[in-house]
Design a protein around this motif. Structure first.
Motif, PDB file in Angstrom:
ATOM      1  N   GLN A 179       9.257   3.338  -9.749  1.00  0.00           N
ATOM      2  CA  GLN A 179       8.998   4.122  -8.550  1.00  0.00           C
ATOM      3  C   GLN A 179       8.031   3.379  -7.638  1.00  0.00           C
ATOM      4  O   GLN A 179       7.121   2.702  -8.099  1.00  0.00           O
ATOM      5  N   PRO A 180       8.196   3.469  -6.321  1.00  0.00           N
ATOM      6  CA  PRO A 180       7.279   2.783  -5.425  1.00  0.00           C
ATOM      7  C   PRO A 180       5.875   3.354  -5.516  1.00  0.00           C
ATOM      8  O   PRO A 180       5.686   4.525  -5.827  1.00  0.00           O
ATOM      9  N   GLU A 181       4.891   2.499  -5.266  1.00  0.00           N
ATOM     10  CA  GLU A 181       3.497   2.932  -5.298  1.00  0.00           C
ATOM     11  C   GLU A 181       3.240   3.972  -4.205  1.00  0.00           C
ATOM     12  O   GLU A 181       3.622   3.790  -3.062  1.00  0.00           O
ATOM     13  N   GLN A 182       2.608   5.056  -4.584  1.00  0.00           N
ATOM     14  CA  GLN A 182       2.233   6.071  -3.616  1.00  0.00           C
ATOM     15  C   GLN A 182       0.819   5.753  -3.139  1.00  0.00           C
ATOM     16  O   GLN A 182      -0.153   6.043  -3.821  1.00  0.00           O
ATOM     17  N   VAL A 183       0.724   5.126  -1.987  1.00  0.00           N
ATOM     18  CA  VAL A 183      -0.564   4.670  -1.480  1.00  0.00           C
ATOM     19  C   VAL A 183      -1.139   5.716  -0.538  1.00  0.00           C
ATOM     20  O   VAL A 183      -0.437   6.231   0.337  1.00  0.00           O
ATOM     21  N   ASP A 184      -2.420   6.009  -0.719  1.00  0.00           N
ATOM     22  CA  ASP A 184      -3.113   6.900   0.200  1.00  0.00           C
ATOM     23  C   ASP A 184      -2.980   6.334   1.617  1.00  0.00           C
ATOM     24  O   ASP A 184      -3.222   5.139   1.842  1.00  0.00           O
ATOM     25  N   PRO A 185      -2.609   7.164   2.599  1.00  0.00           N
ATOM     26  CA  PRO A 185      -2.426   6.647   3.973  1.00  0.00           C
ATOM     27  C   PRO A 185      -3.659   5.944   4.515  1.00  0.00           C
ATOM     28  O   PRO A 185      -3.539   4.965   5.257  1.00  0.00           O
ATOM     29  N   GLU A 186      -4.847   6.409   4.167  1.00  0.00           N
ATOM     30  CA  GLU A 186      -6.060   5.774   4.668  1.00  0.00           C
ATOM     31  C   GLU A 186      -6.228   4.384   4.056  1.00  0.00           C
ATOM     32  O   GLU A 186      -6.668   3.444   4.730  1.00  0.00           O
ATOM     33  N   VAL A 187      -5.878   4.247   2.768  1.00  0.00           N
ATOM     34  CA  VAL A 187      -5.947   2.937   2.120  1.00  0.00           C
ATOM     35  C   VAL A 187      -4.909   2.003   2.731  1.00  0.00           C
ATOM     36  O   VAL A 187      -5.181   0.832   2.998  1.00  0.00           O
ATOM     37  N   ALA A 188      -3.708   2.525   2.960  1.00  0.00           N
ATOM     38  CA  ALA A 188      -2.647   1.717   3.559  1.00  0.00           C
ATOM     39  C   ALA A 188      -3.069   1.202   4.931  1.00  0.00           C
ATOM     40  O   ALA A 188      -2.817   0.038   5.284  1.00  0.00           O
ATOM     41  N   GLN A 189      -3.719   2.059   5.718  1.00  0.00           N
ATOM     42  CA  GLN A 189      -4.180   1.651   7.039  1.00  0.00           C
ATOM     43  C   GLN A 189      -5.250   0.569   6.939  1.00  0.00           C
ATOM     44  O   GLN A 189      -5.236  -0.416   7.696  1.00  0.00           O
ATOM     45  N   ALA A 190      -6.183   0.730   6.004  1.00  0.00           N
ATOM     46  CA  ALA A 190      -7.242  -0.275   5.827  1.00  0.00           C
ATOM     47  C   ALA A 190      -6.641  -1.607   5.404  1.00  0.00           C
ATOM     48  O   ALA A 190      -7.055  -2.673   5.885  1.00  0.00           O
ATOM     49  N   ARG A 191      -5.668  -1.569   4.508  1.00  0.00           N
ATOM     50  CA  ARG A 191      -5.014  -2.800   4.071  1.00  0.00           C
ATOM     51  C   ARG A 191      -4.301  -3.477   5.231  1.00  0.00           C
ATOM     52  O   ARG A 191      -4.348  -4.709   5.370  1.00  0.00           O
ATOM     53  N   ALA A 192      -3.636  -2.694   6.066  1.00  0.00           N
ATOM     54  CA  ALA A 192      -2.905  -3.258   7.193  1.00  0.00           C
ATOM     55  C   ALA A 192      -3.870  -3.948   8.163  1.00  0.00           C
ATOM     56  O   ALA A 192      -3.587  -5.040   8.670  1.00  0.00           O
ATOM     57  N   LEU A 193      -5.006  -3.324   8.424  1.00  0.00           N
ATOM     58  CA  LEU A 193      -5.996  -3.934   9.309  1.00  0.00           C
ATOM     59  C   LEU A 193      -6.522  -5.235   8.725  1.00  0.00           C
ATOM     60  O   LEU A 193      -6.717  -6.229   9.448  1.00  0.00           O
ATOM     61  N   LEU A 194      -6.733  -5.237   7.408  1.00  0.00           N
ATOM     62  CA  LEU A 194      -7.219  -6.437   6.738  1.00  0.00           C
ATOM     63  C   LEU A 194      -6.181  -7.549   6.814  1.00  0.00           C
ATOM     64  O   LEU A 194      -6.488  -8.705   7.113  1.00  0.00           O
ATOM     65  N   ASP A 195      -4.920  -7.200   6.559  1.00  0.00           N
ATOM     66  CA  ASP A 195      -3.838  -8.184   6.620  1.00  0.00           C
ATOM     67  C   ASP A 195      -3.699  -8.776   8.020  1.00  0.00           C
ATOM     68  O   ASP A 195      -3.334  -9.942   8.183  1.00  0.00           O
ATOM     69  N   ASN A 196      -3.980  -7.961   9.051  1.00  0.00           N
ATOM     70  CA  ASN A 196      -3.839  -8.414  10.431  1.00  0.00           C
ATOM     71  C   ASN A 196      -5.061  -9.170  10.936  1.00  0.00           C
ATOM     72  O   ASN A 196      -5.086  -9.611  12.087  1.00  0.00           O
ATOM     73  N   GLY A 197      -6.074  -9.313  10.084  1.00  0.00           N
ATOM     74  CA  GLY A 197      -7.264 -10.055  10.472  1.00  0.00           C
ATOM     75  C   GLY A 197      -8.238  -9.272  11.329  1.00  0.00           C
ATOM     76  O   GLY A 197      -9.165  -9.858  11.899  1.00  0.00           O
ATOM     77  N   ASP A 198      -8.070  -7.975  11.440  1.00  0.00           N
ATOM     78  CA  ASP A 198      -8.988  -7.141  12.220  1.00  0.00           C
ATOM     79  C   ASP A 198     -10.102  -6.678  11.294  1.00  0.00           C
ATOM     80  O   ASP A 198     -10.128  -5.531  10.825  1.00  0.00           O
TER      81      ASP A 198
END
Length: 298
Positions: A159-178
C-alpha cells in the motif's frame, strides 16, 4: 572521511547528508517486517516509515535491546514468536541501542530491554525489563483490544505511504530548495508534535545549512589570522563542515575551548555540541570529537 552529498539541491553540494530527513516510503527499504520475521531493525533512516507511519495501520511494538544483554535477546525471541502467532495483527520492530543510540534517545530509554508500543504514531504503552510469556501475551492482547477498529489494519507493505499533508508539503519545499519555507513548515510540525523525529532532524540541519551557506568563503583564512575571535571560529567551522572537513571543524572549536573560560567557553562548547548533533552519534569523527572535548574540559 567522505560523506554522500545531499540530494536537495546544487546550492548545498558538499554539505552534510540530508537524505535521511525525508524518510521515504517503506517500499524503498523493503517494507515493514512480515509477522513471520524477528522484526524489522530500526534506524534513523527508516524510523518514520517502519514505526510512525506503519503504526497507523497496526500497532507497532518496539523492542529496544542490546546484544550484550541476555534478557534482551530472550525477550526478542519471545516477542517474535508472539508476532508470528498473531499473523500480522501487530508488527515487531527492534532498536539496537548500541548501534543506533540516537533512536534510543528518541524513545527516552533508561535501561534495556525496554518495550514501547505505538499506535497512530503515538506511544500508548511501555515497560522495562523481562516479562514471562503469559504476561506478554496478555499485554499484547490488551494492545489489540485498545486499538481495535481505530487503525487501518491493512499492514500491507504494498500500500502507498499515507503521508501527513503537512509533512508532504515540508518535503516538497525541501526538495525544491526553498529552505526558509521548508524550515518554517517543519518548525510548525515540531511545535504541534515536539517528538516528531523527521521534523526535529530537519529543523536542526536546515538551520545549520542556512547559516553555513551564508558565511564568507574566506572564513577559514580570517579565523586562522585571529585565533581568539570566537565568531570567526564559528564561521570557519561552518565552512569546514560544508567542505566535509569535519575533523578540522571540530578541532578548531576544541582548541578554542582550551583557550577560553567562563561564558565564552560555554558558548564555544554549546556550538560544538550542536555541530556534533548534525551527524550520526556513531560517526568515528563525532566519537573522537566528543573524547577530545571531554579532555579539553577536564
Amino acid at each position: 572521511m567522505t560523506r554522500p552529498r545531499p540530494s536537495i539541491g546544487p546550492a548545498l553540494a558538499g554539505a552534510v547528508d540530508l537524505s535521511a530527513l525525508k524518510q521515504r516510503p517503506a517500499a524503498e527499504a523493503g517494507g515493514p517486517a512480515s509477522a513471520g520475521g524477528p522484526g524489522v531493525e530500526i534506524t534513523e533512516a527508516n524510523l518514520e516509515a517502519e514505526v510512525l507511519t506503519h503504526s497507523g495501520q497496526v500497532p507497532v511494538v518496539v523492542l529496544l535491546w542490546s546484544p550484550r544483554s541476555d534478557s534482551s535477546v530472550a525477550l526478542g525471541q519471545t516477542l517474535a514468536g508472539l508476532a508470528n502467532a498473531d499473523a500480522g495483527k501487530w508488527s515487531l520492530a527492534t532498536v539496537n541501542v548500541d548501534t543506533t543510540p540516537r533512536v534510543a534517545q528518541m524513545f527516552g530509554v533508561q535501561a534495556v530491554p525496554t518495550v514501547v508500543a505505538l499506535a497512530g504514531g503515538q506511544p500508548i504503552s511501555s515497560f522495562e525489563g523481562s516479562q514471562p510469556p503469559d504476561q506478554l501475551r496478555r499485554w499484547i492482547d490488551s494492545l489489540l483490544a485498545a486499538t481495535a477498529g481505530k487503525l487501518s489494519g491493512s499492514g500491507d507493505p504494498g500500500q502507498p505511504e499515507q503521508v501527513d499533508p503537512e509533512v508532504a508539503q515540508a518535503r516538497a519545499l525541501l526538495d525544491n530548495g526553498d529552505f526558509g519555507a521548508a524550515l518554517n513548515a517543519y518548525q510548525a510540525i515540531l511545535d504541534a508534535q515536539p517528538n516528531h523525529a523527521e521534523a526535529k532532524g530537519a529543523v536542526r540541519q536546515i538551520a545549520f545549512l542556512q547559516r553555513a551557506t551564508a558565511q564568507r568563503p574566506d572564513a577559514v583564512t580570517i579565523a586562522d589570522a585571529a585565533p581568539a575571535d570566537i565568531d570567526a571560529a564559528f564561521a570557519a567551522a561552518d565552512v569546514e563542515i560544508l567542505q566535509q572537513q569535519v575533523e578540522a571543524a571540530f578541532d578548531r572549536l576544541i582548541a578554542l575551548v582550551k583557550r577560553t573560560a567562563g561564558d565564552d567557553r560555554t558558548r564555544v562548547r554549546t556550538r560544538l555540541i550542536e555541530l556534533f548533533e548534525l551527524f550520526d552519534p556513531a560517526d568515528p569523527e563525532v566519537i573522537a570529537g566528543r573524547r577530545k572535548l571531554a579532555n579539553a574540559l577536564y
